[in-house]
Design an enzyme around this catalytic site. Structure first.
Site, PDB file in Angstrom:
ATOM      1  N   SER A   1       0.869  -1.185   0.000  1.00  0.00           N
ATOM      2  CA  SER A   1       0.000   0.000   0.000  1.00  0.00           C
ATOM      3  C   SER A   1       0.898   1.225   0.000  1.00  0.00           C
ATOM      4  CB  SER A   1      -0.842  -0.016   1.279  1.00  0.00           C
ATOM      5  OG  SER A   1      -1.482   1.225   1.475  1.00  0.00           O
TER       6      SER A   1
ATOM      7  N   TYR B   1      -2.378  -0.958  10.252  1.00  0.00           N
ATOM      8  CA  TYR B   1      -2.353  -1.165   8.797  1.00  0.00           C
ATOM      9  C   TYR B   1      -0.981  -0.789   8.249  1.00  0.00           C
ATOM     10  CZ  TYR B   1      -3.975  -0.979   3.926  1.00  0.00           C
ATOM     11  OH  TYR B   1      -4.139  -1.201   2.574  1.00  0.00           O
TER      12      TYR B   1
HETATM   13  P1  NAD Z   1     -11.591  -5.653  -0.385  1.00  0.00           P
HETATM   14  O1  NAD Z   1     -11.975  -5.535   1.031  1.00  0.00           O
HETATM   15  O2  NAD Z   1     -12.537  -5.208  -1.436  1.00  0.00           O
HETATM   16  O3  NAD Z   1     -11.133  -7.139  -0.716  1.00  0.00           O
HETATM   17  C1  NAD Z   1     -10.292  -7.847   0.142  1.00  0.00           C
HETATM   18  C2  NAD Z   1     -10.593  -9.321   0.030  1.00  0.00           C
HETATM   19  O4  NAD Z   1      -9.719  -9.998   0.946  1.00  0.00           O
HETATM   20  C3  NAD Z   1     -12.029  -9.667   0.441  1.00  0.00           C
HETATM   21  O5  NAD Z   1     -12.619 -10.477  -0.539  1.00  0.00           O
HETATM   22  C4  NAD Z   1     -11.861 -10.402   1.763  1.00  0.00           C
HETATM   23  O6  NAD Z   1     -12.837 -11.406   1.991  1.00  0.00           O
HETATM   24  C5  NAD Z   1     -10.471 -10.989   1.611  1.00  0.00           C
HETATM   25  N1  NAD Z   1      -9.895 -11.305   2.913  1.00  0.00           N
HETATM   26  C6  NAD Z   1      -9.881 -10.531   4.031  1.00  0.00           C
HETATM   27  N2  NAD Z   1      -9.317 -11.197   5.050  1.00  0.00           N
HETATM   28  C7  NAD Z   1      -8.962 -12.410   4.580  1.00  0.00           C
HETATM   29  C8  NAD Z   1      -8.355 -13.546   5.151  1.00  0.00           C
HETATM   30  N3  NAD Z   1      -7.991 -13.575   6.449  1.00  0.00           N
HETATM   31  N4  NAD Z   1      -8.136 -14.630   4.371  1.00  0.00           N
HETATM   32  C9  NAD Z   1      -8.505 -14.619   3.072  1.00  0.00           C
HETATM   33  N5  NAD Z   1      -9.096 -13.580   2.481  1.00  0.00           N
HETATM   34  C10 NAD Z   1      -9.325 -12.481   3.220  1.00  0.00           C
HETATM   35  O7  NAD Z   1     -10.224  -4.827  -0.490  1.00  0.00           O
HETATM   36  P2  NAD Z   1      -9.327  -4.373  -1.750  1.00  0.00           P
HETATM   37  O8  NAD Z   1      -9.397  -2.892  -1.811  1.00  0.00           O
HETATM   38  O9  NAD Z   1      -9.612  -5.190  -2.946  1.00  0.00           O
HETATM   39  O10 NAD Z   1      -7.905  -4.722  -1.146  1.00  0.00           O
HETATM   40  C11 NAD Z   1      -7.063  -5.738  -1.653  1.00  0.00           C
HETATM   41  C12 NAD Z   1      -5.668  -5.481  -1.127  1.00  0.00           C
HETATM   42  O11 NAD Z   1      -5.229  -4.201  -1.575  1.00  0.00           O
HETATM   43  C13 NAD Z   1      -5.568  -5.427   0.398  1.00  0.00           C
HETATM   44  O12 NAD Z   1      -4.371  -6.045   0.813  1.00  0.00           O
HETATM   45  C14 NAD Z   1      -5.518  -3.935   0.692  1.00  0.00           C
HETATM   46  O13 NAD Z   1      -4.873  -3.650   1.911  1.00  0.00           O
HETATM   47  C15 NAD Z   1      -4.752  -3.434  -0.496  1.00  0.00           C
HETATM   48  N6  NAD Z   1      -4.929  -2.007  -0.788  1.00  0.00           N
HETATM   49  C16 NAD Z   1      -6.126  -1.505  -1.187  1.00  0.00           C
HETATM   50  C17 NAD Z   1      -6.254  -0.145  -1.484  1.00  0.00           C
HETATM   51  C18 NAD Z   1      -7.553   0.474  -1.954  1.00  0.00           C
HETATM   52  O14 NAD Z   1      -7.596   1.700  -2.107  1.00  0.00           O
HETATM   53  N7  NAD Z   1      -8.576  -0.282  -2.211  1.00  0.00           N
HETATM   54  C19 NAD Z   1      -5.130   0.680  -1.353  1.00  0.00           C
HETATM   55  C20 NAD Z   1      -3.919   0.138  -0.927  1.00  0.00           C
HETATM   56  C21 NAD Z   1      -3.824  -1.217  -0.660  1.00  0.00           C
END
Ligand code: NAD
Length: 254
Positions: free
Chosen positions: A149, A162
């Site tokens: 991130s 985080y």
């Molecule tokens: P999201 O919440 O839409 O999707 C995350 C997925 O991970 C969900 O389907 C959830 O069920 C799954 N998950 C959560 N805990 C879990 C576990 N213990 N075991 C297996 N699966 C699990 O989030 P996203 O935005 O798609 O995020 C995906 C990744 O990107 C994450 O690591 C997040 O930290 C990172 N990220 C997202 C953003 C953003 O702006 N969306 C920015 C920086 C980093």
């Protein structure tokens, strides 16, 4: 024309929605046979269903990435179904808001919430890497991409657990990268604001203020991250080892 991941076996964690789903669909369009893993088996099945509907190959796996036995079973299931594991996108994660720590400064985080963030984001990524690397070493090749991130690179208020877990992912990425190159390549991607359920509320409440810091003048979409992950998983990035790549519309450049 052949796809960038033609015939490759690729695992995506957090594949039920958001960045994971968008990436899984993109990998399949590029010819990968995908194992879609998530805490939500139903969501993983829905993603796999979309891939199969579009003529691709996919299986769905239920997993809690913070549990070693689940992670071992996830790799075993993938290898049983497809015979090998060429690429892994370790993307499952949670943010502070999901542990009821939205808006909380560092000293106000609870121990339980901090532990949970580290357990899922950092330990979960390590557990996945451990099992994936073992499989890839046996085969003689593989590529791993972790999702960190912008909070892995700089401080953002109210993100203590985080930010700590995501900074850790960068350290893990670099360490494994130098240990296992050239057999297994390990890199990570640092998304900026990507339009997913994880940040929907934040975008809804503070959208204009957030966008003011994004030179590209838009939020990212899941496939924006998928494109980077796809390239890192493919042989097209064969000289890229231990890299940490921002995909953020220019946010970190200014
Ligand atoms: P999201 O919440 O839409 O999707 C995350 C997925 O991970 C969900 O389907 C959830 O069920 C799954 N998950 C959560 N805990 C879990 C576990 N213990 N075991 C297996 N699966 C699990 O989030 P996203 O935005 O798609 O995020 C995906 C990744 O990107 C994450 O690591 C997040 O930290 C990172 N990220 C997202 C953003 C953003 O702006 N969306 C920015 C920086 C980093």
């Amino acid at each position: 024309m052949t796809g960038m991941l033609e015939g490759r076996i690729v695992l995506v964690t957090g594949g039920a929605r958001g960045i994971g789903r968008g990436s899984a669909l993109l990998f399949a369009r590029e010819g990968a046979h995908v194992a879609v893993a998530d805490l939500s088996l139903e969501g993983a099945e829905a993603t796999a269903g979309l891939i199969v509907q579009a003529g691709g190959k996919a299986i769905a796996i239920g997993v809690d990435v913070s549990r070693a036995a689940d992670v071992s079973a996830m790799i075993a299931t993938t290898v049983k179904a497809y015979g090998r594991l060429d690429g892994a996108f370790n993307n499952a994660g949670i943010n502070g808001r999901m542990a009821d720590m939205g808006g909380k400064l560092t000293a106000d985080w609870t121990e339980e919430a901090f532990d949970r963030l580290v357990e899922v984001n950092l330990k979960g990524t390590w557990l996945c890497m451990k099992a994936e690397i073992q499989q890839m070493l046996q085969q003689g090749s593989g590529s791993i991409v972790n999702t960190a991130s912008l909070a892995a690179l700089t401080g953002f208020r109210t993100t203590a657990g985080y930010a700590a877990s995501k900074h850790g992912i960068v350290g893990l990425t670099k360490t494994a990268a130098i240990e296992y190159a050239p057999t297994v390549r390990v890199n990570c991607v640092c998304p900026g604001w990507i339009r997913t359920d994880m940040v929907a509320q934040t975008i809804e409440q503070h959208g204009d203020a957030l966008l003011a810091r994004v030179p590209a003048k838009r939020f990212g979409e899941p496939q924006d991250i998928g494109e980077m992950a796809c390239w890192l998983l493919s042989d097209r990035s064969s000289f890229v080892v231990g890299g940490v790549f921002t995909v953020d519309g220019g946010q970190m450049a200014g």
